[in-house]
Design a protein around this motif. Structure first.
Motif, short mmCIF file in Angstrom:
data_model
loop_
_atom_site.label_atom_id
_atom_site.label_comp_id
_atom_site.label_asym_id
_atom_site.label_seq_id
_atom_site.Cartn_x
_atom_site.Cartn_y
_atom_site.Cartn_z
N SER A 1 13.08 -17.34 -12.54
CA SER A 1 13.18 -18.45 -10.89
C SER A 1 11.44 -18.53 -10.08
CB SER A 1 13.47 -18.12 -9.54
OG SER A 1 13.87 -16.71 -9.46
N VAL A 2 10.69 -17.66 -10.62
CA VAL A 2 9.50 -17.21 -10.60
C VAL A 2 8.81 -17.17 -11.53
CG1 VAL A 2 10.37 -16.00 -8.49
CG2 VAL A 2 9.23 -14.24 -9.82
N LYS A 3 9.14 -17.33 -12.51
CA LYS A 3 8.14 -16.90 -13.91
C LYS A 3 6.61 -18.32 -13.43
CE LYS A 3 9.94 -14.86 -16.78
NZ LYS A 3 11.21 -15.12 -17.92
N GLY A 4 5.40 -18.06 -13.82
CA GLY A 4 4.52 -19.30 -13.57
C GLY A 4 3.93 -19.53 -12.90
N ARG A 5 4.93 -18.83 -11.63
CA ARG A 5 3.86 -19.25 -10.68
C ARG A 5 3.85 -18.40 -9.20
NH1 ARG A 5 7.65 -20.62 -6.43
NH2 ARG A 5 9.94 -19.86 -7.15
N PHE A 6 4.47 -16.84 -9.39
CA PHE A 6 3.96 -15.38 -9.66
C PHE A 6 3.48 -14.63 -10.19
CE2 PHE A 6 7.85 -15.53 -5.94
CZ PHE A 6 7.18 -16.49 -5.14
N THR A 7 2.66 -13.56 -10.08
CA THR A 7 1.46 -12.64 -10.60
C THR A 7 1.75 -11.36 -9.50
OG1 THR A 7 0.09 -14.93 -11.53
CG2 THR A 7 -0.16 -12.27 -12.00
N ALA B 1 0.70 -1.25 0.49
CA ALA B 1 -0.09 0.37 0.32
C ALA B 1 0.72 0.99 -0.25
CB ALA B 1 -0.72 -0.08 0.82
N ALA B 2 0.76 2.10 -0.90
CA ALA B 2 1.13 3.59 -1.27
C ALA B 2 0.74 4.47 -0.43
CB ALA B 2 1.30 3.70 -2.61
N SER B 3 1.65 5.79 0.44
CA SER B 3 0.61 6.94 0.53
C SER B 3 1.92 7.99 0.69
CB SER B 3 0.59 7.15 2.26
OG SER B 3 1.18 6.21 2.90
N GLY B 4 1.20 9.15 1.22
CA GLY B 4 2.28 10.27 0.60
C GLY B 4 2.00 10.77 -0.62
N ARG B 5 1.79 10.39 -2.02
CA ARG B 5 1.16 10.02 -2.89
C ARG B 5 0.93 9.66 -4.13
NH1 ARG B 5 6.50 13.35 -6.09
NH2 ARG B 5 4.65 12.83 -8.44
N THR B 6 0.52 9.42 -4.61
CA THR B 6 -0.13 8.62 -5.82
C THR B 6 0.47 7.74 -6.73
OG1 THR B 6 -1.77 8.59 -7.70
CG2 THR B 6 -0.51 10.59 -8.12
N ILE B 7 1.14 6.82 -6.80
CA ILE B 7 2.24 5.98 -7.62
C ILE B 7 1.91 5.94 -8.95
CG2 ILE B 7 2.45 4.99 -5.50
CD1 ILE B 7 1.24 2.94 -5.45
N THR B 8 0.55 6.81 -9.68
CA THR B 8 0.27 6.32 -10.93
C THR B 8 1.68 6.37 -11.65
OG1 THR B 8 -0.57 8.20 -11.03
CG2 THR B 8 -2.02 6.58 -10.28
N SER B 9 2.29 7.43 -11.52
CA SER B 9 2.92 7.45 -12.19
C SER B 9 4.46 6.92 -12.45
CB SER B 9 3.71 9.47 -12.02
OG SER B 9 3.75 9.53 -11.06
N TYR B 10 4.60 5.55 -11.85
CA TYR B 10 5.18 4.94 -10.49
C TYR B 10 5.63 3.55 -11.30
CZ TYR B 10 7.52 8.13 -7.29
OH TYR B 10 7.97 9.35 -6.44
N ALA B 11 6.51 2.77 -11.67
CA ALA B 11 6.11 1.22 -12.13
C ALA B 11 6.61 0.89 -10.93
CB ALA B 11 7.65 0.96 -12.76
N MET B 12 6.21 -0.06 -10.50
CA MET B 12 6.47 -0.57 -8.96
C MET B 12 6.93 -2.59 -9.35
SD MET B 12 5.36 1.42 -6.65
CE MET B 12 4.76 0.74 -5.94
N GLY B 13 7.13 -2.94 -8.46
CA GLY B 13 7.91 -3.67 -8.69
C GLY B 13 8.06 -4.58 -6.77
N TRP B 14 8.67 -5.98 -7.36
CA TRP B 14 8.84 -6.68 -5.40
C TRP B 14 10.23 -6.86 -5.73
CZ3 TRP B 14 5.81 -7.01 -1.44
CH2 TRP B 14 4.53 -6.56 -2.04
N PHE B 15 10.81 -6.93 -4.66
CA PHE B 15 12.49 -7.79 -4.56
C PHE B 15 12.59 -8.55 -3.56
CE2 PHE B 15 15.43 -5.19 -7.60
CZ PHE B 15 14.56 -4.46 -7.79
N GLU C 1 17.89 -9.05 -4.68
CA GLU C 1 17.46 -9.75 -5.80
C GLU C 1 15.55 -9.39 -6.75
OE1 GLU C 1 17.46 -13.73 -6.24
OE2 GLU C 1 15.28 -14.60 -4.42
N PHE C 2 15.63 -9.38 -7.86
CA PHE C 2 14.31 -8.75 -8.98
C PHE C 2 13.77 -10.32 -8.36
CE2 PHE C 2 11.62 -6.95 -11.34
CZ PHE C 2 11.59 -8.07 -12.27
N VAL C 3 12.69 -9.59 -8.26
CA VAL C 3 11.14 -11.03 -8.51
C VAL C 3 10.55 -10.53 -9.67
CG1 VAL C 3 9.38 -11.63 -7.14
CG2 VAL C 3 11.49 -11.03 -6.00
N ALA C 4 9.61 -9.07 -9.60
CA ALA C 4 8.71 -8.81 -9.96
C ALA C 4 8.35 -7.53 -10.70
CB ALA C 4 7.72 -9.96 -9.97
N ASP D 1 12.11 -20.01 -1.32
CA ASP D 1 10.89 -18.08 -1.91
C ASP D 1 11.68 -17.75 -0.69
OD1 ASP D 1 9.34 -19.87 -3.83
OD2 ASP D 1 10.41 -19.54 -4.43
N THR D 2 11.75 -18.61 0.59
CA THR D 2 11.27 -18.07 1.74
C THR D 2 12.83 -16.26 1.81
OG1 THR D 2 11.40 -20.06 3.13
CG2 THR D 2 12.60 -18.38 4.19
#
Length: 123
Positions: free
Chosen positions: A63-69, A23-37, A46-49, A89-90
């Motif tokens: 390593s996560v392709k086909g399992r994570f969305t 969850a993002a707060s402080g400002r909108t993230i509509t101009s942000y690309a987002m990801g998970w590490f 390491e990069f995940v998605a 994945d731990t």
């Protein structure tokens, strides 16, 4: 300044599923690309998605392709649906954001990080 708060981590058996939220707060993230590490002790983060600012063009680590969305909604929240989880994945999972359209900018120019949420997969 954008603040990112992750939730949804926990303990799950191998083969199970978890859904992480950011969850993002402080400002909108509509101009942000987002990801998970993710990061485990003694290793580099390491990069995940990642996903574009329009919610398209998802990108995944092999390593996560086909399992994570990865997905995002119009309410400043980003998700990571994790299925068929494996013990390897731990990790602590971090949400990341970068100003720019495409998911690649998250890998090269992350500006904002969450505090992380622990995911533990038991065998």
């Amino acid at each position: 300044q954008v603040q990112l708060i992750e939730s949804g981590g926990g303990l799950v058996q191998a083969g199970g599923s978890l859904r992480l939220s950011c969850a993002a707060s402080g400002r909108t993230i509509t101009s942000y690309a987002m990801g998970w590490f993710r990061q485990t002790p003694g290793k580099e983060r390491e990069f995940v998605a990642a996903i574009s600012w329009t919610g398209t063009s998802p990108s995944y680590a092999d390593s996560v392709k086909g399992r994570f969305t990865i997905s995002r909604d119009a309410k400043n929240t980003v998700y990571l649906q994790m299925n068929s989880l494996k013990p390897e994945d731990t990790a602590v999972y971090y949400c990341a954001g970068a100003r720019g359209p495409g998911p690649a900018v998250v890998v090269t120019s992350t500006e904002n990080w969450g505090q992380g949420t622990q995911v533990t997969v038991s065998s």
